[in-house]
Design a protein around this motif. Structure first.
Motif: not given
Length: 688
Positions: A53-68, A106-115
């Motif tokens: 939950f640290k140091n992921h660049d949500s402002i400037h963006g990350i790659s599609f694969d890294e987001e997964r 805080f972690l919308p994609s992870a929340a969907i995956k968990y739910n």
């Protein structure tokens, strides 16, 4: 308890914080309870311990694969936190709504995956399965398998009964044979199916002998858990990049006469014996369907809460920004904060009131869902289960669309209210908007889904005409038993703003409105069926009738639940500010029903509209000085807000400067700078 909540850092927002008439800490404790506040603090403390939950660049963006990849790691870290949190130690039913809100913001994609992969997968097996399926639950808990939920098909979405995937029982082999007749029957959009799930809950048409028994749920292995390679007889793939939530691997799935054991049918509501006989504890298929619908309501219930979380997130940014940003003024030397302007108040504060209504209603609804699930697991009172399942389905089929529409409109208004700065990715509002957008479609497209509510409500009008008592487990329709009296005697009677904004007036108006729309919709439907079949009669009775009925019904129920909660407040200042929010949401929501109120002659003349408009504006003005403190109550921490415009210290311009200066594109020459020179030179030469 208030000592557990830290004061906000002193700064530009102090001007408004000092004007609040209530203690924001006491209001937060009232909303979330003491146990809930402790749980939230503990949860955030646990989040800080995980590198995911640290140091992921949500402002400037990350790659599609890294987001997964990041979403997957966050999903399992989130699972670990929940497993070791107070939620499992104490089993408090308010905790799931709090953790759902935190994860959504805080972690919308992870929340969907968990739910989906864990919560929905596990809860469906618990609710619809029996002891023979418990080993799947153990495997999920041990991390041996991950699941997904396959209902929607390429050719069928909200129409669950029209699904084409079949599960035919073969009594010689004692297996079900799953088959997709064509690509239109492919399961699709299931979260986790695209790349990561090893098992799927698949809804298919159960066939034994020559007879169809409707949609049933099966546990289906789709990939080897050790290699993640699909099993023979299955085609599975990823849906591709989306406009938001790209950490979620949504997928599609086709079967080619794929065999699974008979025991993989989740058999609490219906089973097939070894010799192919269909068995169910429900003699009435509609009651079996009702119990199943209750289990299917989980996604819509959680989405209602997610919409509140996204709305609150965006409002935190826009309202704090409105308290700092100054524009124009009575003279050249004085500029006024945006929050002082009537237009700005009207743009944002009704949505703040809506956020509070959802903040109270959605945890209540999640608690109801959890209790429903517990009762289903324990096998308690099947008759009550069927009734509550139908009501939970109807309520969630309206709450999810209405909450989604509120969130969509609120987030867009927040974006525009922040002007040009709101268009920056660093404002975060664009990400919130894109992530929320899926809430308008999945678990049922809103305009189709809300018809489920009106279909349920229409069944009560004949009972009303026969003067039958009407009651339901959640008490959402109990007042309808008095509809004939309400329609005859209830008329608008307020003569001043104080009367107009009173809870009794708002509830009374809504009860008349729901009764009127129910009568109107039923009458129009009956008239239409004289010349059309039921399908087309219902189809042509939606706009201005059935849809408005469902919207008014759920708005009334949200207000009913909220008012009941407000009455529990012992602190007078807390109760007073909540009543203002209640009244603002109620009157603001009634704005869109003005035509119906006049058409049904509940009101006449200009006085109603004048009082309605003046009351809304007065409430906006009254809440203007409370707005920052009200946002402080429901706002997530700064690390979650992650916006240059919405930090709790109010230092908008410092954060904006830091973000602009730290951008990798801010002061660098593009790598293709020579192409700029070449294009300019070529343009000049072509002109010569």
């Amino acid at each position: 308890m208030t000592d557990l909540l830290k004061d906000f850092k002193s700064g530009p927002l102090d001007v408004y914080r000092k004007k609040a008439s209530f203690d924001w800490k006491k209001l937060k404790i009232f909303l979330d309870t003491e146990e809930g506040v402790k749980y939230e603090i503990e949860f955030y403390n646990e989040l800080e311990k995980y590198k995911e939950f640290k140091n992921h660049d949500s402002i400037h963006g990350i790659s599609f694969d890294e987001e997964r990849r990041l979403a997957l790691h966050q999903c399992f870290a989130y699972k670990s936190i929940r497993l070791h949190s107070l939620e499992y130690q104490l089993g408090n039913l308010i905790f799931p709504s709090i953790s759902n809100r935190i994860a959504t913001q805080f972690l919308p994609s992870a929340a969907i995956k968990y739910n989906v992969s864990i919560t929905l997968f596990v809860n469906a097996i618990r609710s619809l399965g029996t002891e023979r399926h418990y080993h799947f639950l153990d495997d999920v808990e041990m991390g041996n398998i991950t699941g997904c939920y396959c209902l929607t098909e390429i050719g069928h979405g909200s129409n669950a009964k029209g699904m084409r995937t079949t599960a035919s029982y073969n009594k010689e082999k004692k297996v079900f044979i799953l088959h997709s007749e064509n690509f239109e029957a492919a399961k699709c959009w299931a979260g986790g199916l695209g790349q990561t799930a090893s098992h799927a809950l698949v809804y298919a048409q159960l066939i034994t002998g020559e007879r169809k028994y409707g949609l049933h749920c099966f546990v289906v292995p789709i990939r080897d858990p050790k290699s993640l390679l699909p099993f023979p007889g299955i085609i599975v793939g990823d849906m591709g990049e989306k406009i938001g939530l790209n950490g979620v691997d949504n997928g599609f799935l086709l079967f080619n006469n794929y065999e699974i054991p008979r025991e993989n049918l989740l058999n609490k509501l219906g089973d097939v014996s070894e010799d192919g006989q269909y068995i169910t504890p429900y003699k009435d298929p509609n009651k079996r369907h009702g119990a199943a619908l209750g289990s299917l309501s989980g996604g819509r219930v959680y989405i209602t809460g997610m919409c509140e979380a996204y709305t609150t997130h965006a409002l935190t940014i826009a309202i704090r920004y409105a308290g700092i940003r100054k524009q124009f003024g009575p003279n050249e030397l004085t500029e006024v904060p945006l929050l002082e302007y009537q237009t700005h108040q009207y743009r944002l504060l009704p949505y703040l009131a809506a956020a509070y209504i959802l903040r109270i209603f959605s945890p209540w609804l999640i608690t109801v869902l959890y209790q429903f699930s517990i009762d289903a697991i324990m096998g308690n009172d099947k008759e009550l289960q069927a009734q509550q399942g139908l009501e939970l389905h109807a309520v969630s089929s309206a709450s999810k669309p209405v909450a989604g529409w509120i969130a969509k409109q609120a987030i867009q208004e927040c974006r525009e209210a922040c002007g040009g700065h709101g268009y920056l990715k660093a404002s975060r509002i664009g990400d919130i908007r894109n992530n929320n957008d899926a809430n308008l479609t999945y678990e049922g497209e809103n305009h189709i889904l809300i018809q489920q509510t009106s279909n349920w409500l229409l069944k009560f009008w004949p009972l009303i005409l026969n003067k039958k008592e009407i009651s339901s487990p959640l008490k959402s329709v109990n007042f309808l038993g008095d509809s004939l009296n309400i329609l005859q005697k209830n008329k608008f009677s307020a003569t001043c703003i104080e009367e107009m904004r009173s809870p009794d007036n708002i509830i009374s108006t809504y009860q008349w409105l729901v009764a009127y729309l129910l009568r109107k919709t039923h009458t129009n439907l009956e008239n239409s069926m004289k010349s059309k079949d039921v399908f087309w009669a219902k189809n042509e009775n939606q706009v201005f009738n059935a849809k408005n009925l469902s919207v008014a019904f759920i708005e009334h129920f949200m207000l009913q639940v909220t008012l009941s909660k407000i009455k529990e407040a012992s602190e007078e200042s807390v109760k007073n500010v909540l009543l203002k929010l209640f009244s603002l949401f109620g009157l603001w929501s009634l704005e869109k029903h003005v035509a119906s109120l006049y058409a049904g002659e509940y009101v006449s003349g200009p006085q109603f509209v004048t009082l309605l408009e003046n009351s809304i504006l007065r409430l906006c003005s009254d809440l203007k000085d409370e707005a920052i403190a009200l946002i402080d109550v429901i706002a997530p921490p700064d690390v979650v807000i992650n916006s240059v415009l919405g930090a709790s210290d109010g230092e908008v311009y410092k954060h904006l400067q830091s973000a602009l200066f730290s951008s990798p594109y801010a002061m660098s020459r593009p790598s293709w700078w020579q192409e700029i020179i070449s294009l300019r030179e070529n343009t000049v030469q072509s002109k010569l």
